[in-house]
Design a protein around this motif. Structure first.
Motif, PDB file in Angstrom:
ATOM      1  N   HIS A 168      66.009  36.819 -47.511  1.00  0.00           N
ATOM      2  CA  HIS A 168      66.542  36.752 -48.877  1.00  0.00           C
ATOM      3  C   HIS A 168      65.512  37.251 -49.893  1.00  0.00           C
ATOM      4  CE1 HIS A 168      70.082  35.104 -47.366  1.00  0.00           C
ATOM      5  NE2 HIS A 168      70.048  33.859 -47.818  1.00  0.00           N
ATOM      6  N   GLN A 169      64.235  36.986 -49.622  1.00  0.00           N
ATOM      7  CA  GLN A 169      63.196  37.495 -50.524  1.00  0.00           C
ATOM      8  C   GLN A 169      63.205  39.024 -50.550  1.00  0.00           C
ATOM      9  OE1 GLN A 169      59.290  35.850 -49.901  1.00  0.00           O
ATOM     10  NE2 GLN A 169      59.997  33.733 -50.032  1.00  0.00           N
ATOM     11  N   ARG A 170      63.416  39.621 -49.389  1.00  0.00           N
ATOM     12  CA  ARG A 170      63.508  41.085 -49.339  1.00  0.00           C
ATOM     13  C   ARG A 170      64.700  41.579 -50.166  1.00  0.00           C
ATOM     14  NH1 ARG A 170      59.185  44.198 -48.109  1.00  0.00           N
ATOM     15  NH2 ARG A 170      58.124  43.432 -46.263  1.00  0.00           N
ATOM     16  N   LYS A 171      65.828  40.907 -50.021  1.00  0.00           N
ATOM     17  CA  LYS A 171      67.011  41.305 -50.786  1.00  0.00           C
ATOM     18  C   LYS A 171      66.776  41.132 -52.286  1.00  0.00           C
ATOM     19  CE  LYS A 171      70.740  40.679 -47.451  1.00  0.00           C
ATOM     20  NZ  LYS A 171      72.025  39.999 -47.185  1.00  0.00           N
ATOM     21  N   LEU A 172      66.069  40.063 -52.658  1.00  0.00           N
ATOM     22  CA  LEU A 172      65.779  39.839 -54.068  1.00  0.00           C
ATOM     23  C   LEU A 172      64.883  40.938 -54.615  1.00  0.00           C
ATOM     24  CD1 LEU A 172      65.881  38.240 -56.679  1.00  0.00           C
ATOM     25  CD2 LEU A 172      64.090  36.723 -55.760  1.00  0.00           C
ATOM     26  N   GLU A 173      63.900  41.359 -53.838  1.00  0.00           N
ATOM     27  CA  GLU A 173      63.031  42.441 -54.296  1.00  0.00           C
ATOM     28  C   GLU A 173      63.832  43.727 -54.493  1.00  0.00           C
ATOM     29  OE1 GLU A 173      58.539  43.960 -53.359  1.00  0.00           O
ATOM     30  OE2 GLU A 173      59.915  43.868 -51.668  1.00  0.00           O
ATOM     31  N   ILE A 174      64.768  43.988 -53.604  1.00  0.00           N
ATOM     32  CA  ILE A 174      65.618  45.169 -53.751  1.00  0.00           C
ATOM     33  C   ILE A 174      66.537  45.026 -54.956  1.00  0.00           C
ATOM     34  CG2 ILE A 174      67.454  46.518 -52.666  1.00  0.00           C
ATOM     35  CD1 ILE A 174      66.113  45.921 -49.950  1.00  0.00           C
ATOM     36  N   ALA A 175      67.077  43.814 -55.169  1.00  0.00           N
ATOM     37  CA  ALA A 175      67.930  43.580 -56.334  1.00  0.00           C
ATOM     38  C   ALA A 175      67.154  43.807 -57.623  1.00  0.00           C
ATOM     39  CB  ALA A 175      68.480  42.151 -56.304  1.00  0.00           C
ATOM     40  N   ARG A 176      65.903  43.380 -57.659  1.00  0.00           N
ATOM     41  CA  ARG A 176      65.073  43.607 -58.839  1.00  0.00           C
ATOM     42  C   ARG A 176      64.855  45.100 -59.076  1.00  0.00           C
ATOM     43  NH1 ARG A 176      59.204  41.060 -58.710  1.00  0.00           N
ATOM     44  NH2 ARG A 176      58.981  42.762 -57.216  1.00  0.00           N
TER      45      ARG A 176
END
Length: 256
Positions: free
Chosen positions: A154-162
């Motif tokens: 999820h942290q990876r997805k959040l970084e991509i979302a940012r």
């Protein structure tokens, strides 16, 4: 969408990137692979303005961006993630995305201090856009959680979302599958293909996991000691003798 024209970068006597030329057409999902120290992340740093090359030029949508400041390159439509996740861990999931939107704010510092209507309107718009992004990447229900509390995937997805919050046209992903288990990796592969299509992105990714590279990339460039030794489709790269010798080997790992 992206062109590197005979780019060279040196660190003292070390040539990290040597006369590299890369062309990526709009809408492509391309991979950049090679052994550790081959120069892959250095190329990302050159594209995003962290490093200025000694020789060569970088173009984004036919506009030269060689040596431009990173924030300026971001405003033109280039975003990236990092090999080691760079989240604001004490902030919420929502605020991690919101902060990426602030370079588009037109309101003055005074209007922010006094919470004037123009500033409030822009803040509301940024929040709404950020919530939509979190919904698109499957993190909406976690919007009020601290970033530090998220599972690794999820942290990876959040970084991509940012990164997506900057409204990029070109997205650079630096080892997005690093540290993931097989189930997370498979989910990430589907996620990358989906956001490419939904957000009309061109994507260039660095990755050591050949399952990811061979599974989703349409074209691959291979670096070794700062030099391009091959480029082509996944099938062509898998069967290239020089790539097999320098990096892939001949087993199932090479075939992803």
């Amino acid at each position: 969408m992206l062109k590197l024209d005979h780019v060279t970068k040196k660190f003292g006597g070390l040539i990290a990137v040597n006369d590299v030329s890369i062309n990526i057409e709009k809408g492509r999902l391309a991979g950049l692979i090679g052994p550790n120290g081959a120069g892959k992340t250095t190329i990302f740093n050159i594209i995003t303005g962290v490093y200025r090359p000694e020789n060569g030029r970088v173009y984004f949508k036919d506009r030269e961006i060689t040596g431009e400041k990173p924030h300026r390159i971001t405003s033109l439509g280039v975003a990236r993630t990092f090999q080691n996740i760079k989240l604001f861990y004490r902030m919420t999931v929502l605020d991690n995305v919101r902060v990426a939107c602030h370079f588009r704010l037109k309101a003055s510092i005074l209007s922010a201090v006094f919470d004037l209507p123009g500033y409030s309107k822009q803040e509301k718009s940024i929040t709404e856009e950020s919530l939509k992004l979190l919904e698109a990447v499957g993190l909406y229900e976690l919007r009020n959680e601290r970033a530090s509390s998220l599972p690794y995937g999820h942290q990876r997805k959040l970084e991509i979302a940012r990164a997506l919050a900057t409204r990029p046209e070109l997205l650079l992903l630096d080892e997005p599958a690093a540290g993931m288990n097989p189930e997370e990796t498979l989910d990430l592969m589907k996620f990358i293909v989906r956001i490419r299509n939904e957000f009309d992105l061109t994507i260039l990714l660095i990755e050591h996991d050949m399952k990811v590279v061979m599974g989703i990339c349409e074209e691959i460039t291979v670096l070794d000691h700062g030099n391009i030794i091959a480029r082509g489709t996944p099938l062509e790269i898998q069967n290239n003798p020089e790539v097999i010798k320098a990096y892939l080997g001949s087993g199932a790992y090479a075939r992803g």
